[in-house]
Every structure is written in C-alpha cells, then in structure tokens.
Design an enzyme around this catalytic site. Structure first.
Site, PDB file in Angstrom:
ATOM      1  N   HIS A  21       0.816  -1.080  -0.095  1.00 29.90           N
ATOM      2  CA  HIS A  21      -0.145   0.046   0.270  1.00 29.90           C
ATOM      3  C   HIS A  21       0.946   1.229   0.332  1.00 29.90           C
ATOM      4  O   HIS A  21       0.628   2.198  -0.821  1.00 29.90           O
ATOM      5  CB  HIS A  21      -0.700   0.200   1.285  1.00 29.90           C
ATOM      6  CG  HIS A  21      -1.761  -1.034   1.502  1.00 29.90           C
ATOM      7  ND1 HIS A  21      -2.052  -1.822   2.665  1.00 29.90           N
ATOM      8  CD2 HIS A  21      -2.829  -1.488   0.592  1.00 29.90           C
ATOM      9  CE1 HIS A  21      -3.080  -2.637   2.354  1.00 29.90           C
ATOM     10  NE2 HIS A  21      -3.431  -2.495   1.259  1.00 29.90           N
ATOM     11  N   LYS A  45     -16.005  -7.239   6.262  1.00 23.72           N
ATOM     12  CA  LYS A  45     -14.810  -7.990   6.314  1.00 23.72           C
ATOM     13  C   LYS A  45     -14.502  -8.149   7.889  1.00 23.72           C
ATOM     14  O   LYS A  45     -15.050  -7.333   8.681  1.00 23.72           O
ATOM     15  CB  LYS A  45     -13.632  -7.099   5.723  1.00 23.72           C
ATOM     16  CG  LYS A  45     -13.390  -7.617   4.257  1.00 23.72           C
ATOM     17  CD  LYS A  45     -12.333  -7.025   3.818  1.00 23.72           C
ATOM     18  CE  LYS A  45     -11.859  -7.327   2.184  1.00 23.72           C
ATOM     19  NZ  LYS A  45     -10.853  -6.636   1.827  1.00 23.72           N
ATOM     20  N   ARG A  94      -1.927  -5.994  -8.438  1.00 24.96           N
ATOM     21  CA  ARG A  94      -0.927  -6.856  -8.351  1.00 24.96           C
ATOM     22  C   ARG A  94      -0.686  -7.841  -9.350  1.00 24.96           C
ATOM     23  O   ARG A  94       0.699  -8.101  -9.563  1.00 24.96           O
ATOM     24  CB  ARG A  94      -0.916  -7.598  -6.811  1.00 24.96           C
ATOM     25  CG  ARG A  94      -0.841  -6.780  -5.670  1.00 24.96           C
ATOM     26  CD  ARG A  94      -1.365  -7.368  -4.475  1.00 24.96           C
ATOM     27  NE  ARG A  94      -2.847  -7.623  -4.719  1.00 24.96           N
ATOM     28  CZ  ARG A  94      -3.721  -7.940  -3.585  1.00 24.96           C
ATOM     29  NH1 ARG A  94      -3.227  -8.111  -2.446  1.00 24.96           N
ATOM     30  NH2 ARG A  94      -4.804  -8.000  -3.754  1.00 24.96           N
ATOM     31  N   SER A 131      -2.989  -7.768   2.803  1.00 26.28           N
ATOM     32  CA  SER A 131      -3.275  -7.476   4.488  1.00 26.28           C
ATOM     33  C   SER A 131      -3.566  -8.844   4.979  1.00 26.28           C
ATOM     34  O   SER A 131      -3.095  -9.357   6.058  1.00 26.28           O
ATOM     35  CB  SER A 131      -4.202  -6.451   4.718  1.00 26.28           C
ATOM     36  OG  SER A 131      -3.784  -5.227   4.203  1.00 26.28           O
TER      37      SER A 131
HETATM   38  O1  PNS Z   1      -8.541  -3.071   0.157  1.00 25.50           O
HETATM   39  P1  PNS Z   1      -9.827  -3.073  -0.418  1.00 25.50           P
HETATM   40  O2  PNS Z   1     -10.646  -4.238   0.596  1.00 25.50           O
HETATM   41  O3  PNS Z   1      -9.403  -4.015  -1.732  1.00 25.50           O
HETATM   42  O4  PNS Z   1     -10.517  -2.073  -0.827  1.00 25.50           O
HETATM   43  C1  PNS Z   1     -11.701  -2.054  -1.474  1.00 25.50           C
HETATM   44  C2  PNS Z   1     -12.411  -0.862  -1.560  1.00 25.50           C
HETATM   45  C3  PNS Z   1     -12.703  -0.014  -0.255  1.00 25.50           C
HETATM   46  C4  PNS Z   1     -11.691   0.385  -2.283  1.00 25.50           C
HETATM   47  C5  PNS Z   1     -13.978  -0.920  -2.388  1.00 25.50           C
HETATM   48  O5  PNS Z   1     -14.387  -2.059  -1.658  1.00 25.50           O
HETATM   49  C6  PNS Z   1     -14.516   0.295  -2.171  1.00 25.50           C
HETATM   50  O6  PNS Z   1     -14.325   1.258  -2.910  1.00 25.50           O
HETATM   51  N1  PNS Z   1     -15.720   0.247  -1.433  1.00 25.50           N
HETATM   52  C7  PNS Z   1     -16.512   1.313  -1.167  1.00 25.50           C
HETATM   53  C8  PNS Z   1     -18.100   1.096  -1.941  1.00 25.50           C
HETATM   54  C9  PNS Z   1     -17.800   1.526  -3.342  1.00 25.50           C
HETATM   55  O7  PNS Z   1     -17.706   2.736  -3.580  1.00 25.50           O
HETATM   56  N2  PNS Z   1     -17.726   0.430  -4.114  1.00 25.50           N
HETATM   57  C10 PNS Z   1     -17.410   0.572  -5.567  1.00 25.50           C
HETATM   58  C11 PNS Z   1     -18.613   0.768  -6.468  1.00 25.50           C
HETATM   59  S1  PNS Z   1     -20.051  -0.398  -6.157  1.00 25.50           S
END
Ligand code: PNS
Length: 163
Positions: A21, A45, A94, A131
């Site tokens: 990150h 989660k 990744r 993570s």
């Molecule tokens: O570290 P992660 O868990 O892969 O991050 C995922 C994250 C938080 C970036 C993604 O789930 C997110 O943006 N969630 C907020 C809800 C949202 O806007 N979703 C995308 C459009 S539906």
C-alpha cells in the site's frame, strides 16, 4: 463541481497497511499535488483493527509524505471523491487476478459520477503481498517484518496475542 484533476484518492480497507500500500501511496503522491488515503468502514470483512486504528497507522506511516492526508469513509468511494473535489482514484494492481474486479469497480465508479480510475502496477516486490496474508502469518508467529513497517508489526503482534 469540476473535480480537481491534480488531486487523487487511494481507497482501501488497509487492515493493516502494508509496504505494498505504502508503495502505491508514495508513487501516487509523486504524481499528484494532493492525495487522500480513504479508509473504508467495511462491515463485511472480519477486521483486526478498528477504522480509527487503521487511520492512525496510516497517518504514522505516511508522515514523511507531506501531500498525503488520511480519512475514513462510509458508503461509496465516489461520494468521498465528490465531497473533496477529487476526480481520480488510484488503485494498485498486483496481478491479472486483481484486474477483473478492479475493472468492474472502475467502470461502476465512472458510470456513477464520471470519476476516473488509474490502475498502477504494483512493485513486483509486493506482488504476492496482501493484508490478509500478513494477518495470517502474524497469527501463526511468522516473520512479517519484510512486509509491514515496525509500528504495524508491533501492533499486529500485540493484537494477535490478545485474541
Ligand atoms: O482494500 P480493499 O478491501 O481491496 O478495498 C476495496 C475498496 C474499499 C476500495 C472498495 O470496496 C470500495 O471502494 N468500497 C466502497 C464502496 C464502493 O464505492 N464500491 C465501488 C462501487 S459499487
């Protein structure tokens, strides 16, 4: 409001923040004038750290990046962007396995508010880092020092002892 194109958001769960990150955040901070690291309140989660703890760890580990700010958000990342006038989301990718999901989110986010997504290839050093794997390794006493900063390692080891 027209988004500020020189500002970017790096969203994620960051439970906890890893060197992978931090590499993406640092490289984003070199491309944009201002970067928001946005920590998602993720109900689905099984989080080890609270959102406040994750924000604190991110603030400490990005303290040497003067144009990076950290905040948490609930709901849609595009709303977080809109509230701050940010037009670009930067996501680390990744491997090909990340791409499908990232592409769907990028298309959804563009459709919802016209927010662009820039996909940044992860440094190959961190291709297999997540993570979840760091938490699993820490849980069973594995050495996570190559993957996370000292402060994250200490907090994670403490937390695992309590569980
Ligand atoms: O570290 P992660 O868990 O892969 O991050 C995922 C994250 C938080 C970036 C993604 O789930 C997110 O943006 N969630 C907020 C809800 C949202 O806007 N979703 C995308 C459009 S539906």
């Amino acid at each position: 409001m027209k988004p500020e194109s020189r500002h970017a958001v790096c969203p994620g769960s960051f439970d906890p923040v890893t060197y992978g990150h931090l590499d993406i955040i640092r490289r984003t901070s070199q491309l944009y004038d201002e970067v928001w690291v946005a920590v998602f309140h993720n109900a689905s989660k099984n989080a080890v750290f609270t959102v406040e703890e994750r924000v604190e760890l991110l603030r400490e580990t990005t303290a040497d990046m003067p144009n990076v700010r950290v905040a948490s958000f609930r709901g849609l990342v595009v709303d977080f962007c809109e509230e701050r006038g940010v037009g670009v989301i930067v996501k680390g990718v990744r491997a090909v396995s990340d791409f499908d999901y990232e592409l769907q989110m990028a298309q959804m986010n563009y459709g919802l508010r016209g927010i662009e997504t820039v996909m940044m290839p992860t440094n190959p050093l961190y291709s297999f880092l997540s993570s979840s794997m760091v938490k699993d390794a820490a849980k069973w006493g594995g050495d996570i020092s190559p993957h996370v900063p000292d402060i994250v390692q200490r907090r994670l080891v403490e937390r695992m002892r309590q569980e």
